[in-house]
Motif scaffolding. Structure first.
Motif, short mmCIF file in Angstrom:
data_model
loop_
_atom_site.label_atom_id
_atom_site.label_comp_id
_atom_site.label_asym_id
_atom_site.label_seq_id
_atom_site.Cartn_x
_atom_site.Cartn_y
_atom_site.Cartn_z
N GLY A 256 33.27 63.47 14.68
CA GLY A 256 33.75 63.28 16.15
C GLY A 256 34.31 64.59 16.70
N ASN A 257 34.21 64.83 18.00
CA ASN A 257 34.62 65.78 18.68
C ASN A 257 36.13 65.97 18.79
OD1 ASN A 257 32.11 66.70 19.71
ND2 ASN A 257 32.09 65.26 21.06
N GLN A 258 36.92 64.87 18.36
CA GLN A 258 38.27 65.14 18.28
C GLN A 258 38.75 66.15 17.45
OE1 GLN A 258 36.66 62.19 17.54
NE2 GLN A 258 37.47 61.24 15.78
N ILE A 259 38.07 66.46 16.42
CA ILE A 259 38.48 67.50 15.43
C ILE A 259 38.45 68.78 15.90
CG2 ILE A 259 37.91 66.06 13.61
CD1 ILE A 259 35.28 67.93 12.93
N ILE A 260 37.76 68.95 17.20
CA ILE A 260 37.61 70.14 17.94
C ILE A 260 38.96 70.37 18.90
CG2 ILE A 260 36.17 71.95 19.21
CD1 ILE A 260 35.01 71.08 16.38
N GLN A 261 39.64 71.39 18.99
CA GLN A 261 40.68 71.76 19.77
C GLN A 261 40.10 72.34 21.02
OE1 GLN A 261 42.67 74.67 17.44
NE2 GLN A 261 44.08 73.45 16.60
N PRO A 262 40.86 71.98 22.33
CA PRO A 262 40.49 72.35 23.62
C PRO A 262 39.74 73.84 23.58
CG PRO A 262 42.46 71.32 23.85
CD PRO A 262 42.17 71.43 22.28
N ASP A 263 40.50 74.97 22.74
CA ASP A 263 39.94 76.19 22.71
C ASP A 263 38.73 76.33 21.91
OD1 ASP A 263 40.84 75.97 20.06
OD2 ASP A 263 42.52 77.46 20.32
N GLY A 264 38.21 75.36 21.46
CA GLY A 264 36.94 75.31 20.78
C GLY A 264 37.05 75.47 19.14
N ASN A 265 38.09 75.73 18.83
CA ASN A 265 38.49 75.91 17.13
C ASN A 265 38.58 74.68 16.45
OD1 ASN A 265 38.91 78.92 16.63
ND2 ASN A 265 40.29 78.50 17.99
N LEU A 266 38.50 74.61 15.29
CA LEU A 266 38.74 73.43 14.50
C LEU A 266 39.84 72.97 14.30
CD1 LEU A 266 37.21 71.14 12.47
CD2 LEU A 266 37.65 72.96 10.66
N GLN B 181 39.58 82.63 3.97
CA GLN B 181 39.15 83.36 5.17
C GLN B 181 37.44 83.18 5.35
OE1 GLN B 181 39.24 87.87 4.89
NE2 GLN B 181 40.85 87.79 6.19
N ILE B 182 36.77 83.03 4.71
CA ILE B 182 35.30 83.01 4.84
C ILE B 182 35.02 81.59 5.36
CG2 ILE B 182 33.21 82.52 3.49
CD1 ILE B 182 34.00 84.87 1.66
N THR B 183 35.66 80.75 4.80
CA THR B 183 35.59 79.53 5.61
C THR B 183 35.97 79.31 7.14
OG1 THR B 183 36.20 78.23 3.35
CG2 THR B 183 36.55 76.88 5.25
N ARG B 184 37.08 80.02 7.20
CA ARG B 184 37.33 79.87 8.99
C ARG B 184 36.24 80.80 9.52
NH1 ARG B 184 42.53 80.55 6.38
NH2 ARG B 184 42.60 82.77 6.34
N GLN B 185 35.70 81.73 9.02
CA GLN B 185 34.75 82.71 9.72
C GLN B 185 33.52 81.53 9.89
OE1 GLN B 185 34.10 86.01 7.04
NE2 GLN B 185 35.94 87.03 8.08
N VAL B 186 33.07 80.93 8.97
CA VAL B 186 32.13 79.89 8.88
C VAL B 186 32.00 78.87 9.85
CG1 VAL B 186 30.60 77.86 7.64
CG2 VAL B 186 31.12 80.29 6.46
N GLN B 187 33.42 78.49 10.14
CA GLN B 187 33.67 77.28 11.00
C GLN B 187 34.06 77.74 12.31
OE1 GLN B 187 36.78 75.41 8.48
NE2 GLN B 187 35.28 74.13 7.50
N ARG B 188 34.02 79.03 12.59
CA ARG B 188 34.36 79.63 14.05
C ARG B 188 34.01 78.92 15.00
NH1 ARG B 188 30.13 82.60 11.67
NH2 ARG B 188 28.65 83.41 13.23
N PRO B 189 34.44 78.83 16.43
CA PRO B 189 33.67 78.50 17.45
C PRO B 189 32.45 78.71 17.74
CG PRO B 189 36.07 79.12 18.05
CD PRO B 189 35.62 79.59 16.68
N GLY B 190 31.42 77.69 18.09
CA GLY B 190 30.24 77.95 18.25
C GLY B 190 29.08 77.87 17.06
#
Length: 200
Positions: free
Chosen positions: A55-65, A34-43
């Motif tokens: 690479g940017n391909q690891i970022i989804q269109p909504d900005g999430n990993l 859960q903490i990892t997801r928070q650390v990797q939040r959009p922005g």
């Protein structure tokens, strides 16, 4: 003093089930996933660093990993995994211990540190007690295949990429056998909670 109880296990061993049972019993959980997801939040700084590295391909269109995409990039590439760890582990470690410190300030007697890579990342060195959730190799394989829709070969490769569960068991202070029914696991968790509450 707050006692830190590390909780870990093998992939698909049922650690999350045990963690949820401990939470239901009133144990505070610091959940590394859960903490990892928070650390990797959009922005976040972490996400910017990951995009720069992989690479940017690891970022989804909504900005999430896109975790599946990142997993494909790093699973079969040891150098990429090392780079991922160099980026993420310091950020995750800081966030985990901040969460633990917040609970310590509340004088909470026991805190569960739920962390898949507890031994691999040496968090066990800062734990007062380590609990390992175990299952038989066959159960682990079939649960992973069912959960992640892997072939047997894919599941075996994922299991082989981790520290052997037998090694984790050998180093554990407490072992919870999650190979049978949920009720049996529930009884073992209840015994653990009773032990933790009675030894303060």
């Amino acid at each position: 003093m707050t006692r830190i109880i590390g909780l870990t296990g093998g992939i698909a061993s049922g650690k999350s089930t045990v963690s949820n049972l401990l939470r239901q019993a009133g144990m505070p959980i610091v959940d590394a996933d859960q903490i990892t997801r928070q650390v990797q939040r959009p922005g976040s700084t972490a996400l910017d660093k990951l995009a720069a590295a992989f690479g940017n391909q690891i970022i989804q269109p909504d900005g999430n990993l896109d975790r599946a995409q990142l997993g494909k990039r790093v699973f079969a590439d040891a150098a990429a995994r090392q780079e991922l760890n160099q980026i993420m582990q310091p950020l995750i470690r800081d966030a985990i211990w901040q969460a633990v410190d917040t609970l310590k300030k509340q004088n909470i007697p026991n805190v569960i540190l739920d962390l898949p890579l507890l031994y691999e990342q040496h968090y066990d060195e800062d734990c007062d007690l380590v609990v390992v959730v175990t299952v038989s190799p066959d159960t682990e394989l079939h649960r992973l295949m069912a959960r992640n829709h892997y072939s047997a070969a894919e599941a075996r490769a994922r299991i082989a990429a981790q520290m052997p569960l037998s090694e984790k068991v050998a180093r554990a202070d407490v072992v919870i056998d999650n190979d049978a029914s949920l009720e049996q696991t529930r009884r073992q968790v209840a015994q653990l909670v009773e032990h933790l509450q009675s030894t303060r």
